[in-house]
Design a protein around this motif. Structure first.
Motif, PDB file in Angstrom:
ATOM      1  N   MET A  15     -21.405  19.223  25.725  1.00  0.00           N
ATOM      2  CA  MET A  15     -21.133  20.526  25.123  1.00  0.00           C
ATOM      3  C   MET A  15     -21.146  20.453  23.600  1.00  0.00           C
ATOM      4  SD  MET A  15     -18.264  22.301  27.572  1.00  0.00           S
ATOM      5  CE  MET A  15     -17.249  20.854  27.818  1.00  0.00           C
ATOM      6  N   LEU A  16     -20.607  19.363  23.052  1.00  0.00           N
ATOM      7  CA  LEU A  16     -20.602  19.214  21.602  1.00  0.00           C
ATOM      8  C   LEU A  16     -22.017  18.969  21.074  1.00  0.00           C
ATOM      9  CD1 LEU A  16     -17.409  17.008  21.270  1.00  0.00           C
ATOM     10  CD2 LEU A  16     -17.661  19.378  20.532  1.00  0.00           C
ATOM     11  N   LYS A  17     -22.770  18.159  21.799  1.00  0.00           N
ATOM     12  CA  LYS A  17     -24.134  17.865  21.362  1.00  0.00           C
ATOM     13  C   LYS A  17     -24.997  19.121  21.371  1.00  0.00           C
ATOM     14  CE  LYS A  17     -24.355  12.969  22.601  1.00  0.00           C
ATOM     15  NZ  LYS A  17     -24.961  11.959  23.499  1.00  0.00           N
ATOM     16  N   GLU A  18     -24.744  20.026  22.311  1.00  0.00           N
ATOM     17  CA  GLU A  18     -25.497  21.286  22.355  1.00  0.00           C
ATOM     18  C   GLU A  18     -25.298  22.099  21.082  1.00  0.00           C
ATOM     19  OE1 GLU A  18     -24.114  23.203  25.864  1.00  0.00           O
ATOM     20  OE2 GLU A  18     -25.308  21.963  27.227  1.00  0.00           O
ATOM     21  N   ARG A  19     -24.195  21.857  20.401  1.00  0.00           N
ATOM     22  CA  ARG A  19     -23.907  22.588  19.157  1.00  0.00           C
ATOM     23  C   ARG A  19     -24.170  21.701  17.932  1.00  0.00           C
ATOM     24  NH1 ARG A  19     -19.163  26.852  20.620  1.00  0.00           N
ATOM     25  NH2 ARG A  19     -19.583  26.970  22.843  1.00  0.00           N
ATOM     26  N   ASN A  20     -24.948  20.639  18.175  1.00  0.00           N
ATOM     27  CA  ASN A  20     -25.359  19.726  17.097  1.00  0.00           C
ATOM     28  C   ASN A  20     -24.173  19.055  16.415  1.00  0.00           C
ATOM     29  OD1 ASN A  20     -28.184  20.273  17.396  1.00  0.00           O
ATOM     30  ND2 ASN A  20     -27.852  22.218  16.324  1.00  0.00           N
ATOM     31  N   ILE A  21     -23.129  18.802  17.193  1.00  0.00           N
ATOM     32  CA  ILE A  21     -21.977  18.061  16.681  1.00  0.00           C
ATOM     33  C   ILE A  21     -22.149  16.595  17.086  1.00  0.00           C
ATOM     34  CG2 ILE A  21     -19.469  17.806  16.786  1.00  0.00           C
ATOM     35  CD1 ILE A  21     -19.321  20.793  17.488  1.00  0.00           C
ATOM     36  N   PRO A  22     -22.202  15.665  16.158  1.00  0.00           N
ATOM     37  CA  PRO A  22     -22.430  14.254  16.508  1.00  0.00           C
ATOM     38  C   PRO A  22     -21.288  13.685  17.330  1.00  0.00           C
ATOM     39  CG  PRO A  22     -21.824  14.472  14.197  1.00  0.00           C
ATOM     40  CD  PRO A  22     -22.041  15.869  14.707  1.00  0.00           C
ATOM     41  N   VAL A  23     -21.630  12.956  18.378  1.00  0.00           N
ATOM     42  CA  VAL A  23     -20.643  12.395  19.299  1.00  0.00           C
ATOM     43  C   VAL A  23     -20.963  10.926  19.543  1.00  0.00           C
ATOM     44  CG1 VAL A  23     -19.672  12.506  21.628  1.00  0.00           C
ATOM     45  CG2 VAL A  23     -20.327  14.613  20.454  1.00  0.00           C
ATOM     46  N   GLU A  24     -19.935  10.098  19.526  1.00  0.00           N
ATOM     47  CA  GLU A  24     -20.082   8.683  19.903  1.00  0.00           C
ATOM     48  C   GLU A  24     -19.211   8.418  21.123  1.00  0.00           C
ATOM     49  OE1 GLU A  24     -18.961   4.174  18.333  1.00  0.00           O
ATOM     50  OE2 GLU A  24     -18.688   5.905  17.009  1.00  0.00           O
ATOM     51  N   LEU A  25     -19.835   7.946  22.195  1.00  0.00           N
ATOM     52  CA  LEU A  25     -19.093   7.583  23.396  1.00  0.00           C
ATOM     53  C   LEU A  25     -18.677   6.119  23.308  1.00  0.00           C
ATOM     54  CD1 LEU A  25     -21.243   9.321  26.169  1.00  0.00           C
ATOM     55  CD2 LEU A  25     -19.151  10.147  25.098  1.00  0.00           C
ATOM     56  N   VAL A  26     -17.426   5.841  23.655  1.00  0.00           N
ATOM     57  CA  VAL A  26     -16.898   4.482  23.558  1.00  0.00           C
ATOM     58  C   VAL A  26     -16.880   3.855  24.951  1.00  0.00           C
ATOM     59  CG1 VAL A  26     -14.929   3.075  22.901  1.00  0.00           C
ATOM     60  CG2 VAL A  26     -15.486   5.142  21.593  1.00  0.00           C
ATOM     61  N   ASN A  27     -17.535   2.720  25.094  1.00  0.00           N
ATOM     62  CA  ASN A  27     -17.554   1.985  26.359  1.00  0.00           C
ATOM     63  C   ASN A  27     -16.424   0.962  26.362  1.00  0.00           C
ATOM     64  OD1 ASN A  27     -18.095   0.208  28.523  1.00  0.00           O
ATOM     65  ND2 ASN A  27     -20.263   0.772  28.489  1.00  0.00           N
ATOM     66  N   TYR A  28     -15.497   1.137  27.272  1.00  0.00           N
ATOM     67  CA  TYR A  28     -14.311   0.273  27.328  1.00  0.00           C
ATOM     68  C   TYR A  28     -14.669  -1.204  27.483  1.00  0.00           C
ATOM     69  CZ  TYR A  28     -10.776   3.952  27.809  1.00  0.00           C
ATOM     70  OH  TYR A  28      -9.917   4.995  27.578  1.00  0.00           O
ATOM     71  N   ASN A  29     -15.787  -1.488  28.159  1.00  0.00           N
ATOM     72  CA  ASN A  29     -16.105  -2.870  28.507  1.00  0.00           C
ATOM     73  C   ASN A  29     -16.731  -3.652  27.360  1.00  0.00           C
ATOM     74  OD1 ASN A  29     -15.265  -2.466  31.216  1.00  0.00           O
ATOM     75  ND2 ASN A  29     -17.209  -1.456  31.656  1.00  0.00           N
ATOM     76  N   ASP A  30     -17.138  -2.977  26.295  1.00  0.00           N
ATOM     77  CA  ASP A  30     -17.916  -3.634  25.249  1.00  0.00           C
ATOM     78  C   ASP A  30     -17.112  -4.010  24.011  1.00  0.00           C
ATOM     79  OD1 ASP A  30     -20.084  -3.350  26.870  1.00  0.00           O
ATOM     80  OD2 ASP A  30     -20.898  -1.588  25.849  1.00  0.00           O
ATOM     81  N   ILE A  31     -15.885  -3.514  23.881  1.00  0.00           N
ATOM     82  CA  ILE A  31     -15.155  -3.717  22.634  1.00  0.00           C
ATOM     83  C   ILE A  31     -13.685  -4.017  22.897  1.00  0.00           C
ATOM     84  CG2 ILE A  31     -16.664  -2.205  21.259  1.00  0.00           C
ATOM     85  CD1 ILE A  31     -14.585  -0.006  21.597  1.00  0.00           C
ATOM     86  N   ASN A  32     -13.038  -4.559  21.868  1.00  0.00           N
ATOM     87  CA  ASN A  32     -11.586  -4.679  21.874  1.00  0.00           C
ATOM     88  C   ASN A  32     -11.039  -3.335  21.398  1.00  0.00           C
ATOM     89  OD1 ASN A  32      -8.919  -5.077  20.383  1.00  0.00           O
ATOM     90  ND2 ASN A  32      -9.132  -7.030  21.443  1.00  0.00           N
ATOM     91  N   LEU A  33     -10.392  -2.607  22.289  1.00  0.00           N
ATOM     92  CA  LEU A  33     -10.016  -1.228  21.979  1.00  0.00           C
ATOM     93  C   LEU A  33      -9.026  -1.128  20.827  1.00  0.00           C
ATOM     94  CD1 LEU A  33      -9.750   0.269  25.570  1.00  0.00           C
ATOM     95  CD2 LEU A  33     -11.565   0.591  23.898  1.00  0.00           C
ATOM     96  N   ASP A  34      -8.036  -2.011  20.782  1.00  0.00           N
ATOM     97  CA  ASP A  34      -7.065  -1.953  19.685  1.00  0.00           C
ATOM     98  C   ASP A  34      -7.763  -2.144  18.342  1.00  0.00           C
ATOM     99  OD1 ASP A  34      -4.950  -1.476  21.352  1.00  0.00           O
ATOM    100  OD2 ASP A  34      -4.203  -3.533  21.346  1.00  0.00           O
TER     101      ASP A  34
END
Length: 220
Positions: free
Chosen positions: A1-20
């Motif tokens: 929905m945000l991308k449809e309005r040209n709002i940049p979005v980054e999805l965070v993959n839990y498995n790829d990073i140290n969340l803290d």
């Protein structure tokens, strides 16, 4: 929905990073938390704006498996909120709130209804660019449920009246949407796992994981 309005979005993959490390490194970001079990730390909360989706009326239930507890507690209404994140668990100011009448919903039916309401509410928030004119005060009094907690510790008591047994079974009827143990019932000194159930006007049938079944008749 945000991308449809040209709002940049980054999805965070839990498995790829140290969340803290990742979240504590962010500054001046707008973070959307939905179906998320990560607890944001103070540094991230102080340096960013975070909103969270919670599948309950916060005045009733905070924490995990709120849809399960709403049915077990015989709440007439459940609902959803989008709220700001502070240093508590589901205690931040409420941006938007919707009510859902439970009736005889199972936990999976309620969760689906909540997700639909959450999506529609998110659209409303986008329309006002998340600038809500009047925030709803969070009274912070809702019961806080932890992951390992289950209604009656996951045990069905055959001495209960029919309505209570009905609520118990519906509250555990989560389908594929939640990883909890099968509820259990003691039969002839042995605890059996309830895999599924059938509720009719004069009988409740319990189907066990071992292939056996039990018909409950004459309930009050």
């Amino acid at each position: 929905m945000l991308k449809e309005r040209n709002i940049p979005v980054e999805l965070v993959n839990y498995n790829d990073i140290n969340l803290d490390s990742y979240f504590n490194s962010l500054k001046n970001k707008f973070i959307i938390s939905a179906n998320n079990f990560y607890i944001f730390k103070s540094k991230c909360i102080e340096n960013n704006i975070i909103i969270n989706y919670h599948n309950a009326l916060i005045s009733k239930h905070r924490g995990v498996n709120a849809h399960i507890w709403a049915i077990w507690d015989d709440d007439e209404y459940s609902g959803i909120v989008w709220h700001r994140v502070d240093n508590g668990i589901d205690t931040g100011e409420i941006l938007i709130q919707k009510y859902i009448k439970i009736d005889n919903m199972s936990a999976k039916e309620l969760l689906l209804a909540q997700h639909r309401a959450a999506i529609e509410s998110f659209k409303e928030l986008i329309d006002v660019e998340f600038e809500v004119k009047q925030l709803i005060t969070n009274d912070k009094n809702g019961k806080l449920h932890k992951k390992k907690e289950l209604p009656n510790n996951g045990i069905l008591d055959l001495s209960w009246e029919q309505k209570k047994i009905n609520r118990f079974l519906r509250s555990f009827d989560v389908g594929v949407f939640c990883d909890i143990e099968y509820p259990k019932v003691e039969v002839n000194g042995v605890f059996l796992e309830i895999e599924s159930y059938e509720i009719n006007s004069d009988v409740i049938t319990l189907n066990f994981t071992n292939g056996e079944r039990l018909n409950l008749k004459g309930l009050k």
